[in-house]
Design an enzyme around this catalytic site. Structure first.
Site, PDB file in Angstrom:
ATOM      1  N   TYR A 188       0.851  -1.184   0.000  1.00 47.99           N
ATOM      2  CA  TYR A 188       0.000   0.000   0.000  1.00 47.99           C
ATOM      3  C   TYR A 188       0.884   1.231   0.000  1.00 47.99           C
ATOM      4  CZ  TYR A 188      -3.487   3.436   1.566  1.00 47.99           C
ATOM      5  OH  TYR A 188      -4.326   4.529   1.674  1.00 47.99           O
ATOM      6  N   ASP A 214       9.180   2.753  -0.228  1.00 47.05           N
ATOM      7  CA  ASP A 214       8.163   3.350   0.619  1.00 47.05           C
ATOM      8  C   ASP A 214       8.439   2.902   2.048  1.00 47.05           C
ATOM      9  OD1 ASP A 214       5.979   4.097   2.064  1.00 47.05           O
ATOM     10  OD2 ASP A 214       4.484   3.343   0.640  1.00 47.05           O
ATOM     11  N   LYS A 262       4.424   8.343   9.185  1.00 46.18           N
ATOM     12  CA  LYS A 262       4.133   7.677  10.461  1.00 46.18           C
ATOM     13  C   LYS A 262       5.111   8.064  11.582  1.00 46.18           C
ATOM     14  CE  LYS A 262       0.955   4.546   8.407  1.00 46.18           C
ATOM     15  NZ  LYS A 262       0.912   3.843   7.164  1.00 46.18           N
TER      16      LYS A 262
HETATM   17  C1  LIG Z   1       0.262   4.329   5.827  1.00 51.14           C
HETATM   18  C2  LIG Z   1       1.032   4.116   4.603  1.00 51.14           C
HETATM   19  C3  LIG Z   1       0.967   5.006   3.514  1.00 51.14           C
HETATM   20  C4  LIG Z   1      -0.022   6.123   3.457  1.00 51.14           C
HETATM   21  O1  LIG Z   1       0.186   7.045   4.456  1.00 51.14           O
HETATM   22  P1  LIG Z   1      -1.037   8.009   4.893  1.00 51.14           P
HETATM   23  O2  LIG Z   1      -0.380   8.970   5.824  1.00 51.14           O
HETATM   24  O3  LIG Z   1      -2.051   7.123   5.529  1.00 51.14           O
HETATM   25  O4  LIG Z   1      -1.542   8.642   3.652  1.00 51.14           O
HETATM   26  C5  LIG Z   1       1.832   4.816   2.459  1.00 51.14           C
HETATM   27  N1  LIG Z   1       2.688   3.804   2.452  1.00 51.14           N
HETATM   28  C6  LIG Z   1       2.776   2.918   3.463  1.00 51.14           C
HETATM   29  C7  LIG Z   1       3.780   1.827   3.399  1.00 51.14           C
HETATM   30  C8  LIG Z   1       1.934   3.035   4.547  1.00 51.14           C
HETATM   31  O5  LIG Z   1       1.968   2.119   5.527  1.00 51.14           O
END
Ligand SMILES: *Cc1c(COP(=O)(O)O)cnc(C)c1O
Length: 435
Positions: A146, A241, A269
């Protein structure tokens, strides 16, 4: 003695009259496990308190940011102090530069960073920058990874064509999805085939170096290095990511842990300590393509928000010496071992799999190894739902989906882990009925 959820149910009923689905992010609604979500009143350390006054040991940690636990003193103080000095200016601040220096110290091969408000924005912009820098349009992503909800990334594997993506949500134009090639995680041959089938057209491969969004899945030996080589051979950029893994698995994230460098990195995060902040970073040669130095556009009214910058700095400073990661590793290793024993006691040890990476963990209700989206999807989600609800009733708050990671924080204690394992014996028994 069942917990009372009367106040939560009333509060959620009221929420549903005004918020779409009662929530501001879908997983919170408990749709994947059934039932009505508990509505949170407050939290401290590793403990969540709901509006009925029930307390839970929290393994969600706001889906990853809260590496120090809830309402940690230094973070609260830093954010409060910042708020008194003004909540937003729309002008440069020293706080932005200080957090930038701190984040870049963890990614020494990157020279520039830009802060945004969400991981979605960070990944969307990294893709835009990769396309601009290469003059190519296609991207490769892995099924089950994601990267936020930008159109190009809300894509799943099509059924017919080998790799051409199709929208995973209504409203995503098929033409946009078709530029996203989807492969299974941990499958280098699939990436090689995608590059060969679309020679010279691939701008970037984006990947979670360690997956958290199909549940926890680790890269097999050589996978990340193999991606690096394939991207180099085909003139594409490698985008890691690290929105979950950055500052979570090590101070330098998965790139430090696996000694593989991405061209562009997204983080989020943990870097905001629970406030809305994410970022993308890379060498100046790429990042200087962004406006105002270069022509690639991206902006944000609240980007680099002073409260978020203060929260981020208070979060990252204490992680710098690396000692925190040893403690997290120790706690999560004990949790994993204790869960295995609980599964044995309940007679389901052969029917589950525990995947762990640092302080991230998932209990999959499937007997086989989980190495990609296909094998993760083999999990018995009804068994997970039974396990989840039994744990919730025992005061353990797990992610309300089989396909999310559990997060251990520095606020968790050995007593929390013992309590979790004790509750898990009965919860595994309840899940067993579905297996
Ligand atoms: C949470 C997440 C996102 C998206 O981040 P948001 O702040 O929720 O838009 C993108 N990549 C990874 C790996 C994530 O866990």
């Amino acid at each position: 003695m069942a917990l009372s959820h009367e106040q939560s149910e009333a509060a959620f009923a009221r929420a549903r009259d005004v918020l779409a689905g009662g929530v501001n992010s879908p997983v919170r609604a408990f749709a994947a496990v059934g039932g009505s979500p508990v509505v949170i009143r407050s939290a401290h350390g590793a403990t969540l308190v709901d509006v009925d006054g029930n307390e839970y040991v929290d393994y969600v940690g706001s889906y990853g940011p809260l590496i120090h636990g809830h309402a940690q003193e230094q973070i609260v103080t830093a954010v409060t102090k910042a708020a008194r000095l003004g909540t937003s200016f729309g002008a440069p601040t020293e706080a932005e530069t200080k957090l930038a220096e701190l984040v870049l110290s963890a990614y020494p091969h990157a020279g520039r960073i830009r802060f945004v408000n969400s991981g979605t924005e960070a990944c969307m912009t990294a893709i835009r920058l990769a396309r601009a820098a290469t003059g190519r349009e296609k991207i490769i992503k892995c099924a089950g990874c994601y990267h936020g909800h930008a159109d190009a990334l809300l894509v799943e594997a099509g059924s017919g064509a080998m790799t051409l993506g199709v929208p995973s949500s209504p409203g995503v134009p098929p033409a946009v999805a078709a530029d996203t090639l989807v492969v299974q995680y941990n499958d280098l041959d699939a990436v090689r085939a995608a590059f060969e089938a679309h020679g010279g057209q691939v701008a970037a491969m984006i990947v979670e170096p360690v997956c958290g969004n199909m549940g926890v899945v680790r890269p097999e030996a050589g996978y990340l290095r193999g991606l690096r080589e394939l991207c180099d051979r085909h003139g594409a950029l490698l985008v890691f990511d690290e929105v979950i893994t950055g500052f979570r698995l090590a101070f330098g994230g998965a790139q430090e842990l696996y000694d593989v460098r991405a061209d562009l990195t997204t983080v989020g995060k943990v870097i905001g300590g629970g406030l809305p902040v994410a970022a993308y970073l890379g060498p100046a040669s790429l990042m200087d393509r962004m406006a105002p130095v270069g022509p690639v556009y991206q902006a944000g009214t609240l980007s680099g928000n002073p409260l978020a910058m203060a929260g981020g700095r208070a979060t990252l400073e204490p992680l710098r010496d690396g000692a925190a990661y040893g403690r997290l590793e120790g706690l999560t290793t004990s949790l994993s071992a204790a869960l295995k024993e609980a599964a044995q006691a309940a007679g389901v040890a052969e029917k589950i799999r525990i995947n762990r990476a640092g302080s991230m963990l998932t209990v999959f209700f499937t007997p086989g190894p989980v190495t990609n989206h296909a094998t993760a999807r083999a999990s018995n989600t009804a068994a997970y739902a039974a396990f989840f609800h039994a744990m919730l009733e025992a005061g353990i708050y797990l992610p309300p989906s089989q396909f999310e990671a559990w997060f251990v924080s520095l606020a968790h204690s050995d007593e929390n882990i013992t309590a979790t394992a004790a509750a898990a014996v009965e919860a595994f028994r309840q899940a067993a009925a579905k297996l």
